[in-house]
Design an enzyme around this catalytic site. Sequence first.
Site, PDB file in Angstrom:
ATOM      1  N   MET A   1     -59.278 -33.416  10.201  1.00 44.47           N
ATOM      2  CA  MET A   1     -57.897 -32.954  10.052  1.00 44.47           C
ATOM      3  C   MET A   1     -56.954 -33.903  10.802  1.00 44.47           C
ATOM      4  SD  MET A   1     -58.018 -28.843   9.825  1.00 44.47           S
ATOM      5  CE  MET A   1     -58.093 -28.511  11.568  1.00 44.47           C
TER       6      MET A   1
ATOM      7  N   LYS B   1     -69.564 -30.002  18.060  1.00 40.02           N
ATOM      8  CA  LYS B   1     -68.437 -29.299  18.700  1.00 40.02           C
ATOM      9  C   LYS B   1     -68.125 -27.969  18.017  1.00 40.02           C
ATOM     10  CE  LYS B   1     -64.518 -28.540  20.849  1.00 40.02           C
ATOM     11  NZ  LYS B   1     -63.704 -27.935  19.849  1.00 40.02           N
TER      12      LYS B   1
ATOM     13  N   HIS C   1     -64.152 -37.681  16.877  1.00 38.71           N
ATOM     14  CA  HIS C   1     -64.146 -38.083  15.461  1.00 38.71           C
ATOM     15  C   HIS C   1     -64.717 -39.494  15.301  1.00 38.71           C
ATOM     16  CE1 HIS C   1     -60.437 -35.376  15.633  1.00 38.71           C
ATOM     17  NE2 HIS C   1     -61.172 -34.764  14.735  1.00 38.71           N
TER      18      HIS C   1
HETATM   19  P1  AMP Z   1     -61.428 -31.584  12.951  1.00 37.65           P
HETATM   20  O1  AMP Z   1     -60.517 -32.758  12.763  1.00 37.65           O
HETATM   21  O2  AMP Z   1     -61.163 -30.832  14.209  1.00 37.65           O
HETATM   22  O3  AMP Z   1     -61.555 -30.732  11.735  1.00 37.65           O
HETATM   23  O4  AMP Z   1     -62.860 -32.213  13.170  1.00 37.65           O
HETATM   24  C1  AMP Z   1     -63.445 -33.100  12.242  1.00 37.65           C
HETATM   25  C2  AMP Z   1     -64.897 -33.301  12.603  1.00 37.65           C
HETATM   26  O5  AMP Z   1     -64.977 -33.869  13.918  1.00 37.65           O
HETATM   27  C3  AMP Z   1     -65.673 -31.992  12.636  1.00 37.65           C
HETATM   28  O6  AMP Z   1     -66.958 -32.208  12.077  1.00 37.65           O
HETATM   29  C4  AMP Z   1     -65.748 -31.688  14.118  1.00 37.65           C
HETATM   30  O7  AMP Z   1     -66.871 -30.918  14.473  1.00 37.65           O
HETATM   31  C5  AMP Z   1     -65.845 -33.094  14.698  1.00 37.65           C
HETATM   32  N1  AMP Z   1     -65.447 -33.098  16.108  1.00 37.65           N
HETATM   33  C6  AMP Z   1     -64.314 -32.573  16.651  1.00 37.65           C
HETATM   34  N2  AMP Z   1     -64.315 -32.714  17.991  1.00 37.65           N
HETATM   35  C7  AMP Z   1     -65.476 -33.343  18.317  1.00 37.65           C
HETATM   36  C8  AMP Z   1     -66.086 -33.774  19.531  1.00 37.65           C
HETATM   37  N3  AMP Z   1     -65.495 -33.594  20.716  1.00 37.65           N
HETATM   38  N4  AMP Z   1     -67.291 -34.376  19.475  1.00 37.65           N
HETATM   39  C9  AMP Z   1     -67.922 -34.566  18.283  1.00 37.65           C
HETATM   40  N5  AMP Z   1     -67.407 -34.198  17.097  1.00 37.65           N
HETATM   41  C10 AMP Z   1     -66.203 -33.593  17.101  1.00 37.65           C
END
Ligand code: AMP
Length: 288
Positions: A29, A148, A36
């Site tokens: 997102m 996460k 990420h």
């Molecule tokens: P989001 O942009 O929050 O939807 O996250 C996109 C992807 O990044 C998802 O698969 C999350 O689980 C992963 N993600 C977010 N924060 C972390 C983190 N601190 N460590 C590893 N992966 C992450």
Amino acid sequence: MELVETIVGARDRTRDLLRRGSVGFVPTMGALHAGHMSLVAASRKNCRATAVSIFVNPLQFGPSEDLQRYPRTIDADLGLLRDAGVDFVFAPSVDEMERAANGTFVEPGPVARRWEGERRPGHFRGVATVVLKLLQIIPATDAYFGQKDFQQWRVVQTMVEDLQVPVQLHMGPTVRESDGLAMSSRNRYLSPSDRSKALGLSRALANARQASQRGVCATEQLEQILRETLAEHRVDAIDYAVVVDRSDLEPLIQVDRPAVMLLAARVGTTRLLDNGLLPQHAEVGHEH
Ligand code: AMP
């Protein structure tokens, strides 16, 4: 690196890349951080080409949630992705993604029922629907998700299994700040005093893990340690602090199989999530 804003363009680009070999896909997102980027790095390492999507998915936000104020940093995001060697970024508008919206959704199974699913009705339906849609638009060989959001990982895993989606899934470990706070796009909302409260989540996981390693295997005791540590750090509210079966996310009495500690707490106006895996307890595992 190409910026693609249309569904047709993303599908064409993916097809071109697939002719040359494997394609890894990292859905996000935006408001990108090192968490990420670790998924991007894993894809770059394993796959011939890498695609990243940036789409703040309205379907996964509840009516009282932070869709409007969710951070958007597209220019910085594109810079990071270009430097990381990503082949193309799919950043569609909401109009583009929701052009066809006749009321079809993916309803996840029981793994979505508790925890986040209970607190955020419709959230995982929104996640599963958009992830499947993104995988139709970008039919990658591999897709990368973070630990996460552990329940989200299980929801995506079970959807891919149940619907026979031809993609290999990979889970990347949670990337943390040097003090232990799990990186999150929402961390930027934390004030300095919130920030020290927020440390309670990773500390709680560390304390419970230590207790587990010392031989504590009753989940009630481990959950008490989680709650006490969160309280010591003065988090403003605990949504849940539980030790559950790592596969179906159902409550456990003892850590007699692979487990995961799931935490959700509010700090100021920000809801934070964290989790930690617990191996099956050795002694319990050997009991009959
Ligand atoms: P989001 O942009 O929050 O939807 O996250 C996109 C992807 O990044 C998802 O698969 C999350 O689980 C992963 N993600 C977010 N924060 C972390 C983190 N601190 N460590 C590893 N992966 C992450």
